[in-house]
Design a protein around this motif. Structure first.
Motif, PDB file in Angstrom:
ATOM      1  N   LEU B   3      99.225  78.794  -4.461  1.00  0.00           N
ATOM      2  CA  LEU B   3      99.601  78.485  -5.840  1.00  0.00           C
ATOM      3  C   LEU B   3     100.703  77.431  -5.887  1.00  0.00           C
ATOM      4  N   PHE B   4     101.583  77.457  -4.901  1.00  0.00           N
ATOM      5  CA  PHE B   4     102.713  76.512  -4.892  1.00  0.00           C
ATOM      6  C   PHE B   4     102.923  75.914  -3.491  1.00  0.00           C
ATOM      7  N   ALA B 378      94.984  77.962  -8.148  1.00  0.00           N
ATOM      8  CA  ALA B 378      95.357  77.052  -7.053  1.00  0.00           C
ATOM      9  C   ALA B 378      94.522  75.779  -7.125  1.00  0.00           C
ATOM     10  N   THR B 379      93.252  75.932  -7.446  1.00  0.00           N
ATOM     11  CA  THR B 379      92.359  74.774  -7.596  1.00  0.00           C
ATOM     12  C   THR B 379      92.873  73.852  -8.696  1.00  0.00           C
ATOM     13  N   CYS B 380      93.228  74.446  -9.801  1.00  0.00           N
ATOM     14  CA  CYS B 380      93.724  73.675 -10.943  1.00  0.00           C
ATOM     15  C   CYS B 380      95.013  72.955 -10.577  1.00  0.00           C
ATOM     16  N   GLY B 381      95.927  73.670  -9.938  1.00  0.00           N
ATOM     17  CA  GLY B 381      97.198  73.067  -9.534  1.00  0.00           C
ATOM     18  C   GLY B 381      96.997  71.923  -8.551  1.00  0.00           C
ATOM     19  N   SER B 382      96.046  72.089  -7.646  1.00  0.00           N
ATOM     20  CA  SER B 382      95.782  71.027  -6.672  1.00  0.00           C
ATOM     21  C   SER B 382      95.169  69.807  -7.354  1.00  0.00           C
ATOM     22  N   MET B 383      94.400  70.023  -8.380  1.00  0.00           N
ATOM     23  CA  MET B 383      93.867  68.877  -9.111  1.00  0.00           C
ATOM     24  C   MET B 383      94.996  68.103  -9.800  1.00  0.00           C
ATOM     25  N   SER B 412     104.964  71.082  -7.576  1.00  0.00           N
ATOM     26  CA  SER B 412     104.659  71.929  -6.407  1.00  0.00           C
ATOM     27  C   SER B 412     103.366  72.720  -6.597  1.00  0.00           C
ATOM     28  N   PHE B 413     102.717  72.593  -7.723  1.00  0.00           N
ATOM     29  CA  PHE B 413     101.482  73.358  -7.950  1.00  0.00           C
ATOM     30  C   PHE B 413     100.427  73.001  -6.905  1.00  0.00           C
TER      31      PHE B 413
END
Lengths: 554, 554
Positions: B3-4, B378-383, B412-413
């Motif tokens: 997540l981070f 996590a996928t969303c944050g990485s995008m 940091s996402f």
């Protein structure tokens, strides 16, 4: 940014590939066994050499009624079936014969299963006899399918040798929707290795031939569908297009084809090498057909099945009923040259004829000024290979199969094997969106309803020669829908001598323009054109294409 | 995938930033100068300390008719103006007063230009007097705008100090469409640095305060719009949302908000740090409002302007008129815990109340079982950070401004500053599409019409504390539309004691759940909920939210 970045990596492995050869042979044997005696074209009707127009052959062996059925539009056939004037079995048998012949003459099939089609046609007739109703708007229509859509219980290899025995256990949604609408399946058609040639070579069943001149390519990647459309082996076929793969074979073979705006026809269950979603330029599914009316029938049936309820990527834009426009109210912009590769003489002849006929019919005709085409084609090519062509090379390397020449070309588009960083990739999308607005704004400001362009630099090419996709993949990048249609003209050596004095503006143009080197070799190749409309307004485009084609071909 | 991924890079440069301080001061001075005497809240009505409910203050200084006007719905106001029962100027002056007070009480504005709004209202009245017609469906409605939409002739900085004096020379299309529909502009509202906080801090005008309890945050990133909605300083406001930025401030402030499905409302001319198009998770624009009816009015006006004719990214899905559903025909799935961070006691109280009221009203209520939320967040944050947060760090580094705590968190996402390769990025999109289907298929199989969830783990948080966006950005990734609405409940220390015995399942949960540590500090914070519908079916969602909210708040 460049148009090509030559491939240096190789995924070939002859030792590994030797293991796949027996599987490939088994696949070919099954295909050969699909040519059933009942439907087979007599050997004596198969030409001994290439360079021949085989579209005239069906008339020689089909009965009068079979010929009449296969010359009919889908719109008429479904009407007759629904009135009990024809049975699905009668219709099917006629098309099965013509399709089998088409395959014998052009190698357009990858799988032939007419027995299953016949069984399905019988079931449809039984349903109709029992209920007095059709199952849907395509009840009893024989429909051909490019190979790479998941087909329950059959192999789906998507042009990769490694998957030559991979059985898929579900249906691609669009195939399912066609079936629910009443379509009958019996053939899956030829496509090139990697699905990325405007031609057809692959290591599974090999090249397909152009029915108008069997020395030429059908184009690709819906290669077999191009041949099927020209041979009238199906009412219409389902193709796919990420760079010209519906429009090029429709154009090269003299048929109709629609590349609809993205996300209107479901892509769920469409096989490819992709392990990710490259959404910079989206692949779309669409029909190759014999008329604008049949394209309309196809789209209305597929979208009428509400694909968005079963595929979250599809947008719920119903297929609207729109009227045919009055030609006098249309402003058509004609593109005689995209600024990168000049079209060859037969294509220029087609465009000029179109201009004069459209003007005579009262349309407003203006010249389209190309907007940054080279930059956009490089952008599109870089999006294709943004993952360093990694997924394709992995799928190819999994069997070690030899790389077809045009696979190497496709893997060299744009950034090629260098790929892009994520930031570069996102900037390509920015360029894309900027020009989507720019093209739309230009059309709005100038009052242009449609843009008429070549489908390709030239008429159907010799096999494995086409490198430049700019006349088609510009529109994939911009996501403007296109209909390709026949003008009725064909390449005529008496009228279409190559222009050997033309000075090419680049190496890319020099190569591509010079492919049309001897008009005699291209004799009989159809001269098709491409009409481009507004994004999402596919319905208006299809209706306009009917009117525009009628004027041009009159 | 995590997540981070904590930020190690820094873009801060105090020496460089010192040069920007005078520009920032000039910007603040202009804002202060925008508080005109005619509209100003008397100093004695401004509380001397925080922790106060200031929503009750307008009644103390507005005239009876001003109060009545500002309590009216947009739907009613436009009707009255169109009948000549109210003038645009009367309406405007009332809202201008209330908006000015809202800013004085909460620091919700970044630019205030009520003189320009008054001028526009006068022109609208003249037009109406002359023609007897309104200019459009929003004729004379005062509308607030989050700051980062291009506004012709005004600074647009998008929360970055480097752009604090960057004048934009055109309109964002949606702002233009609102104007063409008759909206009156007079305020541009507060937003956080980088636009990526569910809070509001920035180096330009600083934090906005929650009107329900001025010790708490408004949420973000449409922070000022949250305060404006709670204070009723505008009929509605235009927010934007890529992770919760409309819904969080609507939720924290007790208002209504709609995050529509992507590509229905134009993003053309919306400023951000992006140099590319990150289309994995798309930002959308949408309204913060006081009722479902006003959301409907807003959407019908903005989409009625046919944005697709001027923005090639917008899909021509007209805003359909649909009826309100019968509550008895609805199946609502309630999510009490997303499996990553459990909601706090006031939120659970809200959900349970909703369940019992909905059941009592005849709805079918089931429990929603979360599907792989952690992976999807996590996928969303990485995008978000797929470009290694490079564009944001560049924009921040251009002025060297100090990084707000929550900017560091946002950067940091997911993959954080490591970014992704293009192939990884495309695989994230594959994951996204797989789960878009999975969620849709699940809803279809279970017959679920709508999903009712928290907006956030808790009620409005203390400033600069919110790290976990999962209750909102899950839906950005899946692109399912949401309406946030007030239940009528507020955090009540007597009912909502923190659960100190709860054992967190992860560090992320441990941090976020423990933020709600002392109910007294959250007193008065509204308990809002979020209703999620089918992709593209925003109209049905808005109508259902009206019915569902009426039942829950009754």
């Amino acid at each position: 940014m460049s148009l090509f970045s030559p491939l240096t990596k190789s995924s070939e492995n002859p030792v590994l590939f030797a293991k796949y050869k027996p599987k490939v042979q088994a696949y070919r044997d099954a295909l050969a066994a699909g040519i059933l005696d009942e439907y087979k074209l007599p050997d004596e009707l198969i030409p001994k050499k290439d360079g021949v127009d085989v579209t005239v052959i069906p008339k020689k062996f089909l009965s009068e009624s079979e010929f009449a059925i296969t010359e009919s539009s889908g719109t008429d056939l479904v009407k007759k079936i629904s009135k009990g004037e024809l049975t699905a079995v009668e219709v099917f048998k006629a098309f099965a014969k013509r399709a089998t012949a088409a395959h014998q003459l052009t190698n357009c099939a990858m799988q032939l299963f007419v027995d299953e089609g016949l069984q399905r046609a019988k079931e449809l007739d039984e349903y109709f006899q029992k209920t007095g109703k059709t199952v849907g708007p395509l009840h009893g229509l024989p429909v051909s399918l490019k190979e790479h859509y998941d087909y329950k219980g059959k192999v789906t290899h998507a042009g990769y040798a490694v998957w030559v025995d991979r059985v898929t256990d579900d249906w691609a949604l669009t195939v399912k929707l066609l079936s629910e609408a009443g379509a009958v399946f019996y053939i899956r058609t030829n496509e090139p290795q990697s699905l990325m040639h405007l031609c057809s070579n692959n290591n599974i069943v090999g090249l397909a031939k152009n029915p108008n001149n069997t020395s030429l390519t059908t184009g690709g990647s819906s290669s077999g569908e191009g041949a099927m459309a020209a041979m009238k082996g199906s009412v219409f076929g389902l193709g796919s297009d990420i760079g010209g793969s519906i429009r090029c074979p429709a154009g090269f073979c003299g048929a109709w084809g629609l590349r609809p705006t993205q996300k209107r026809v479901s892509m769920r269950g469409v096989a490819s090498a992709c392990t990710g979603v490259q959404e910079g330029v989206c692949c779309v599914l669409g029909p190759l057909a014999h008329s604008a009316d049949d394209i309309n029938l196809f789209m209305s049936a597929v979208i009428g099945g509400k694909p968005w309820e079963r595929d979250a990527t599809v947008i719920p834009l119903p297929w609207r009923k729109v009227s045919e426009p009055n030609i006098k109210n249309l402003t058509v912009a004609i593109c005689y040259d995209d600024g990168v590769v000049k079209p060859t003489p037969p294509i220029i002849r087609g465009l000029k004829l179109a201009a004069s006929k459209l003007k005579a019919a009262g349309a407003t005709v203006v010249e389209w000024e190309p907007i940054e085409v080279e930059k956009l084609i490089a952008t599109c090519g870089s999006m294709y290979n943004s993952d360093s062509a990694s997924d394709q090379l992995t799928a190819l390397g999994a069997s070690g199969e030899p790389l077809a020449e045009l696979t190497k070309v496709a893997l060299s588009f744009g950034c090629g094997e260098k790929g892009t960083t994520t930031q570069e990739y996102q900037r390509l999308a920015f360029t894309r969106d900027t020009y989507r607005d720019k093209y739309q704004d230009t059309m709005s400001e100038k009052g242009i309803d449609f843009i008429l362009t070549p489908v390709y630099v030239s008429v159907a090419a010799k096999p494995e020669t086409v490198h430049y996709w700019g006349y088609t993949n510009l529109w994939n990048l911009l996501d403007l829908p296109n209909v390709v249609f026949p003008t009725g003209l064909k390449c005529d050596p008496a009228l279409d001598a190559p222009d050997k004095t033309y000075k090419a503006r680049s190496d890319v143009e020099n190569y591509e323009y010079a492919l049309y080197d001897d008009a005699d070799e291209f004799k009989g190749a159809p001269i098709n054109l491409q009409l481009t409309g507004r994004r999402w307004f596919d319905e208006e485009l299809v209706k306009a294409s009917k009117v525009v084609q009628a004027v041009i071909s009159s």
